[in-house]
Design a protein around this motif. Structure first.
Motif, mmCIF file in Angstrom:
data_model
loop_
_atom_site.group_PDB
_atom_site.id
_atom_site.type_symbol
_atom_site.label_atom_id
_atom_site.label_comp_id
_atom_site.label_asym_id
_atom_site.label_seq_id
_atom_site.Cartn_x
_atom_site.Cartn_y
_atom_site.Cartn_z
ATOM 1 N N GLN A 247 29.883 67.364 3.617
ATOM 2 C CA GLN A 247 29.579 66.930 4.990
ATOM 3 C C GLN A 247 29.729 68.062 6.006
ATOM 4 O OE1 GLN A 247 28.223 63.963 5.073
ATOM 5 N NE2 GLN A 247 28.795 63.726 2.912
ATOM 6 N N ASN A 248 30.569 69.032 5.743
ATOM 7 C CA ASN A 248 30.758 70.150 6.671
ATOM 8 C C ASN A 248 30.037 71.407 6.223
ATOM 9 O OD1 ASN A 248 33.507 68.467 6.923
ATOM 10 N ND2 ASN A 248 33.088 69.483 8.854
ATOM 11 N N GLY A 249 29.836 71.557 4.918
ATOM 12 C CA GLY A 249 29.244 72.775 4.401
ATOM 13 C C GLY A 249 30.265 73.891 4.339
ATOM 14 N N TRP A 250 29.800 75.128 4.422
ATOM 15 C CA TRP A 250 30.698 76.286 4.375
ATOM 16 C C TRP A 250 31.525 76.363 5.649
ATOM 17 C CZ3 TRP A 250 31.709 78.481 -0.020
ATOM 18 C CH2 TRP A 250 30.738 78.536 -1.029
ATOM 19 N N VAL A 251 32.820 76.611 5.473
ATOM 20 C CA VAL A 251 33.760 76.724 6.584
ATOM 21 C C VAL A 251 34.493 78.054 6.468
ATOM 22 C CG1 VAL A 251 35.816 75.750 7.667
ATOM 23 C CG2 VAL A 251 34.088 74.228 6.697
ATOM 24 N N ARG A 252 34.545 78.812 7.547
ATOM 25 C CA ARG A 252 35.256 80.096 7.547
ATOM 26 C C ARG A 252 36.736 79.856 7.871
ATOM 27 N NH1 ARG A 252 32.851 83.979 11.739
ATOM 28 N NH2 ARG A 252 31.391 84.588 10.082
ATOM 29 N N LEU A 253 37.606 80.516 7.089
ATOM 30 C CA LEU A 253 39.052 80.397 7.274
ATOM 31 C C LEU A 253 39.686 81.771 7.119
ATOM 32 C CD1 LEU A 253 39.473 77.301 4.964
ATOM 33 C CD2 LEU A 253 39.715 77.238 7.445
ATOM 34 N N ASP A 254 40.731 82.040 7.901
ATOM 35 C CA ASP A 254 41.405 83.332 7.828
ATOM 36 C C ASP A 254 42.908 83.113 7.694
ATOM 37 O OD1 ASP A 254 42.433 85.900 8.150
ATOM 38 O OD2 ASP A 254 40.876 86.491 9.560
ATOM 39 N N PRO A 255 43.408 82.954 6.460
ATOM 40 C CA PRO A 255 44.835 82.667 6.289
ATOM 41 C C PRO A 255 45.744 83.809 6.718
ATOM 42 C CG PRO A 255 43.776 83.091 4.169
ATOM 43 C CD PRO A 255 42.678 82.989 5.185
ATOM 44 N N PHE A 256 45.293 85.045 6.578
ATOM 45 C CA PHE A 256 46.144 86.180 6.945
ATOM 46 C C PHE A 256 46.379 86.216 8.452
ATOM 47 C CE2 PHE A 256 46.941 90.720 7.864
ATOM 48 C CZ PHE A 256 48.068 90.902 7.069
ATOM 49 N N LEU A 257 45.298 86.098 9.236
ATOM 50 C CA LEU A 257 45.484 86.102 10.692
ATOM 51 C C LEU A 257 46.205 84.848 11.153
ATOM 52 C CD1 LEU A 257 42.265 87.695 12.259
ATOM 53 C CD2 LEU A 257 44.427 88.750 11.575
ATOM 54 N N ALA A 258 46.044 83.752 10.441
ATOM 55 C CA ALA A 258 46.799 82.547 10.770
ATOM 56 C C ALA A 258 48.297 82.786 10.562
ATOM 57 C CB ALA A 258 46.324 81.373 9.932
ATOM 58 N N LYS A 259 48.646 83.520 9.518
ATOM 59 C CA LYS A 259 50.050 83.868 9.270
ATOM 60 C C LYS A 259 50.602 84.708 10.412
ATOM 61 C CE LYS A 259 53.676 83.928 6.501
ATOM 62 N NZ LYS A 259 54.333 82.704 5.977
ATOM 63 N N LEU A 260 49.741 85.527 11.013
ATOM 64 C CA LEU A 260 50.149 86.375 12.137
ATOM 65 C C LEU A 260 50.051 85.650 13.481
ATOM 66 C CD1 LEU A 260 48.461 89.775 11.172
ATOM 67 C CD2 LEU A 260 50.763 88.988 10.661
ATOM 68 N N LYS A 261 49.700 84.365 13.449
ATOM 69 C CA LYS A 261 49.539 83.552 14.670
ATOM 70 C C LYS A 261 48.383 84.030 15.540
ATOM 71 C CE LYS A 261 53.341 81.405 13.489
ATOM 72 N NZ LYS A 261 53.282 80.060 12.860
ATOM 73 N N LYS A 262 47.407 84.687 14.920
ATOM 74 C CA LYS A 262 46.219 85.139 15.647
ATOM 75 C C LYS A 262 45.003 84.261 15.364
ATOM 76 C CE LYS A 262 47.651 90.004 15.785
ATOM 77 N NZ LYS A 262 47.270 91.410 15.433
ATOM 78 N N ALA A 263 45.184 83.232 14.575
ATOM 79 C CA ALA A 263 44.117 82.285 14.238
ATOM 80 C C ALA A 263 44.788 80.994 13.804
ATOM 81 C CB ALA A 263 43.234 82.838 13.128
ATOM 82 N N SER A 264 43.996 79.959 13.608
ATOM 83 C CA SER A 264 44.507 78.690 13.106
ATOM 84 C C SER A 264 43.526 78.125 12.080
ATOM 85 C CB SER A 264 44.718 77.697 14.247
ATOM 86 O OG SER A 264 43.467 77.282 14.787
ATOM 87 N N PHE A 265 43.862 76.997 11.527
ATOM 88 C CA PHE A 265 42.979 76.362 10.549
ATOM 89 C C PHE A 265 41.620 76.046 11.159
ATOM 90 C CE2 PHE A 265 41.417 72.375 8.576
ATOM 91 C CZ PHE A 265 41.216 72.843 7.282
#
Length: 325
Positions: A247-265
């Motif tokens: 239903q959503n298709g491809w979704v971009r995620l960045d776990p490393f920057l999320a760990k650094l609090k520079k991104a989220s899910f």
């Protein structure tokens, strides 16, 4: 006359109903966030230094290409025109063959790229991929050891068996962050298994773990290599994940920057330049893992000095096979 008038009226009504749909199709490449696009000027320059007795050099470079919903290459200007352009899957490579090179020769290109927001918070729906295409992103491969017992155990531990789709993906994302600490950039890849054993890693390792966990739980996932058009400390070269959710298709995620609090899910900044979806492209050699570029020489060995510049500082690195360097 009445019949003509009714037909004309009907055609006008149909036009008003369907014209927005037709216009929407025009922008399908950009997705629904075309107004939030960002234009980046990227210069990829490589200086080949060749001693007098080098009689041939070969240089291959991985290039950004136009990808629906993610980016559009507006223009490309070669420093020196390449000998060949190769396409393999979604990846584009430029190749230069330099016969009897002498001294220093610059190769590479300057690109103008339009970037589009592409994360879980958006309305982009990169869907419609067939099972035969998606199955490649469920398989184990080098650095993505989905048949490793620690990875399989973690995939079960961090998400209940009844979870699916976006809820499952969110649990796997949190599980990645909770089981890894941030380490400094390293040239040697650990793979998902190695990163879990060490308890941490850099962006490549975080991505390997998330992609592996997703594949174990039957969510097609791929390791993306590219460049961040942003200020950097060690390097602008970066890795992130894309996971295919029904239903959503491809979704971009960045776990490393999320760990650094520079991104989220759900939220990512619009500064991702995609180069390849192939974790192990190696530029014609699977044993080499990922290579943004690679060179060969015949006769005396050569050196290559890289300069990457997308407006947020210049990244410079010299790789040499010349004795004594």
């Amino acid at each position: 006359m009445l019949r003509v008038g009714i037909s004309f009226a009907i055609s006008i009504i149909i036009s008003f109903i369907f014209l927005p749909i037709l216009w929407a199709d025009v922008d399908v490449l950009k997705g629904p966030h075309a107004d939030d696009a960002k234009t980046i000027n990227l210069k990829m320059s490589y200086r080949v230094s060749a001693p007098d007795k080098t009689y041939r050099a070969r240089f291959v470079l991985l290039l950004p290409s136009t990808l629906p919903y993610r980016q559009k290459v507006i223009s490309k200007k070669w420093i020196v025109p390449p000998t060949k352009i190769h396409k393999r899957g979604d990846s584009t490579y430029a190749e230069w063959i330099l016969d009897r090179p002498k001294g220093e020769i610059d190769v590479g290109c300057e690109l103008k790229i339009e970037l589009y927001p592409f994360d879980y918070s958006g309305l982009s729906r990169d869907v419609g991929y067939k099972a035969d295409y998606l199955k490649d992103y469920l398989m184990p491969e080098k650095y993505l050891e989905t048949r490793s017992q620690p990875i399989m155990d973690l995939a079960k531990k961090v998400a209940p068996a009844n979870e699916s789709g976006g809820i499952l993906l969110h649990s796997l994302f949190k599980g990645t962050l909770n089981n890894l600490d941030r380490f400094k950039f390293a040239n040697e890849a650990k793979g998902a298994k190695g990163a879990l054993k060490l308890g941490g890693g850099d962006c490549t390792d975080f991505t390997d773990v998330l992609v592996s966990l997703s594949r174990v739980r039957k969510l097609p996932a791929r390791h993306v290599h590219g460049i961040l058009a942003a200020s950097f400390n060690d390097t602008p070269k970066h890795s992130w994940a894309e996971v295919y959710v029904p239903q959503n298709g491809w979704v971009r995620l960045d776990p490393f920057l999320a760990k650094l609090k520079k991104a989220s899910f759900r939220n990512l900044k619009n500064y991702y330049i995609t180069l390849t979806y192939d974790r192990n492209n190696g530029i014609y050699s699977k044993k080499n893992g990922i290579s943004y570029w690679r060179y060969w020489s015949w006769g005396d060995p050569i050196a290559v000095t890289e300069r990457l510049d997308c407006g947020f500082g210049v990244f410079k690195e010299r790789v040499s096979s010349i004795r004594g360097e």
